[in-house]
Design an enzyme around this catalytic site. Sequence first.
Site, PDB file in Angstrom:
ATOM      1  N   ASP A   8      14.482   0.021  13.212  1.00 22.55           N
ATOM      2  CA  ASP A   8      15.836   0.249  13.721  1.00 22.55           C
ATOM      3  C   ASP A   8      15.700   0.963  15.064  1.00 22.55           C
ATOM      4  O   ASP A   8      14.590   1.068  15.617  1.00 22.55           O
ATOM      5  CB  ASP A   8      16.701   1.008  12.697  1.00 22.55           C
ATOM      6  CG  ASP A   8      16.315   2.471  12.544  1.00 22.55           C
ATOM      7  OD1 ASP A   8      15.301   2.899  13.151  1.00 22.55           O
ATOM      8  OD2 ASP A   8      17.024   3.197  11.821  1.00 22.55           O
ATOM      9  N   CYS A  66      11.688   3.374  10.822  1.00 20.72           N
ATOM     10  CA  CYS A  66      12.967   3.957  11.232  1.00 20.72           C
ATOM     11  C   CYS A  66      12.664   5.388  11.679  1.00 20.72           C
ATOM     12  O   CYS A  66      11.492   5.734  11.867  1.00 20.72           O
ATOM     13  CB  CYS A  66      14.018   3.873  10.126  1.00 20.72           C
ATOM     14  SG  CYS A  66      13.588   4.709   8.581  1.00 20.72           S
ATOM     15  N   THR A  68      12.749   8.266  10.186  1.00 20.77           N
ATOM     16  CA  THR A  68      11.954   9.018   9.207  1.00 20.77           C
ATOM     17  C   THR A  68      11.069   8.131   8.341  1.00 20.77           C
ATOM     18  O   THR A  68      10.190   8.643   7.639  1.00 20.77           O
ATOM     19  CB  THR A  68      12.897   9.772   8.252  1.00 20.77           C
ATOM     20  OG1 THR A  68      13.724   8.789   7.604  1.00 20.77           O
ATOM     21  CG2 THR A  68      13.759  10.790   9.001  1.00 20.77           C
ATOM     22  N   HIS A  99      -4.460   1.928  -4.632  1.00 21.15           N
ATOM     23  CA  HIS A  99      -3.876   2.190  -5.952  1.00 21.15           C
ATOM     24  C   HIS A  99      -2.517   1.530  -6.187  1.00 21.15           C
ATOM     25  O   HIS A  99      -2.189   1.224  -7.331  1.00 21.15           O
ATOM     26  CB  HIS A  99      -3.734   3.700  -6.176  1.00 21.15           C
ATOM     27  CG  HIS A  99      -5.054   4.393  -6.355  1.00 21.15           C
ATOM     28  ND1 HIS A  99      -5.157   5.711  -6.714  1.00 21.15           N
ATOM     29  CD2 HIS A  99      -6.328   3.942  -6.223  1.00 21.15           C
ATOM     30  CE1 HIS A  99      -6.442   6.055  -6.799  1.00 21.15           C
ATOM     31  NE2 HIS A  99      -7.171   4.991  -6.488  1.00 21.15           N
ATOM     32  N   HIS A 134      -5.225   0.667 -12.437  1.00 23.29           N
ATOM     33  CA  HIS A 134      -3.977   0.678 -11.656  1.00 23.29           C
ATOM     34  C   HIS A 134      -3.078  -0.497 -12.024  1.00 23.29           C
ATOM     35  O   HIS A 134      -1.867  -0.457 -11.796  1.00 23.29           O
ATOM     36  CB  HIS A 134      -4.293   0.678 -10.156  1.00 23.29           C
ATOM     37  CG  HIS A 134      -5.184   1.818  -9.780  1.00 23.29           C
ATOM     38  ND1 HIS A 134      -4.783   3.130  -9.897  1.00 23.29           N
ATOM     39  CD2 HIS A 134      -6.477   1.849  -9.371  1.00 23.29           C
ATOM     40  CE1 HIS A 134      -5.778   3.920  -9.543  1.00 23.29           C
ATOM     41  NE2 HIS A 134      -6.825   3.172  -9.226  1.00 23.29           N
TER      42      HIS A 134
HETATM   43  C1  RB5 Z   1      19.076   6.551  12.032  1.00 25.34           C
HETATM   44  O1  RB5 Z   1      19.748   7.562  12.683  1.00 25.34           O
HETATM   45  C2  RB5 Z   1      18.276   7.091  10.875  1.00 25.34           C
HETATM   46  O2  RB5 Z   1      19.124   7.454   9.860  1.00 25.34           O
HETATM   47  C3  RB5 Z   1      17.303   6.046  10.436  1.00 25.34           C
HETATM   48  O3  RB5 Z   1      16.466   5.708  11.511  1.00 25.34           O
HETATM   49  C4  RB5 Z   1      16.395   6.388   9.290  1.00 25.34           C
HETATM   50  O4  RB5 Z   1      15.567   7.460   9.606  1.00 25.34           O
HETATM   51  C5  RB5 Z   1      16.999   6.533   7.973  1.00 25.34           C
HETATM   52  O5  RB5 Z   1      16.340   6.905   7.004  1.00 25.34           O
END
Ligand code: RB5
Length: 161
Positions: A8, A66, A68, A99, A134
Amino acid sequence: MKIAIANDHGGYELKCRLLPFLQDEEHVSVIDFGCHSTDIVRYPYYAAKVCNAILSGEADRGILICSTGIGMSIAANKYKGIRAALCDSPYQGQMTSRHNKSNILCLGGRCIGDMMAMEIIRQWLSFQYEGGRHDISLGLIDDIEGENLTGEHWDCFPQEM
Ligand code: RB5
């Protein structure tokens, strides 16, 4: 090996820096499903593109980025047959191949640096699933999926993509 990659807006910059590295890896070809800018988009659409590519056989494995890595991993793991692993260390990258037989690696574009991301990918690609004990855990995950997921295709991509 064909690797489907998507991101994203929060993962766009890291993806751009990783593409040359991936293209230089031996035996790896990359299919880039976007997005292609830092304009705000909804990450589940991009997770869906990579999951569908893997489940249809168009790609062998996938990378989702993304901000995070969390949203991408939550979305991808709603797909039957997808095992998406959010990793922030090379050790996790290695162990999830050995695993968990993970077929998608999720990374946090605003959480880890370029060198760390490359080393996680390197480890993830270098190790094979070990099977053996596993298989029991993976079989149990298959059981959960069988009870909770239909496996029906989600066809909800907006026109502008
Ligand atoms: C976008 O702002 C953010 O929410 C997205 O990139 C992601 O990290 C969501 O988990």
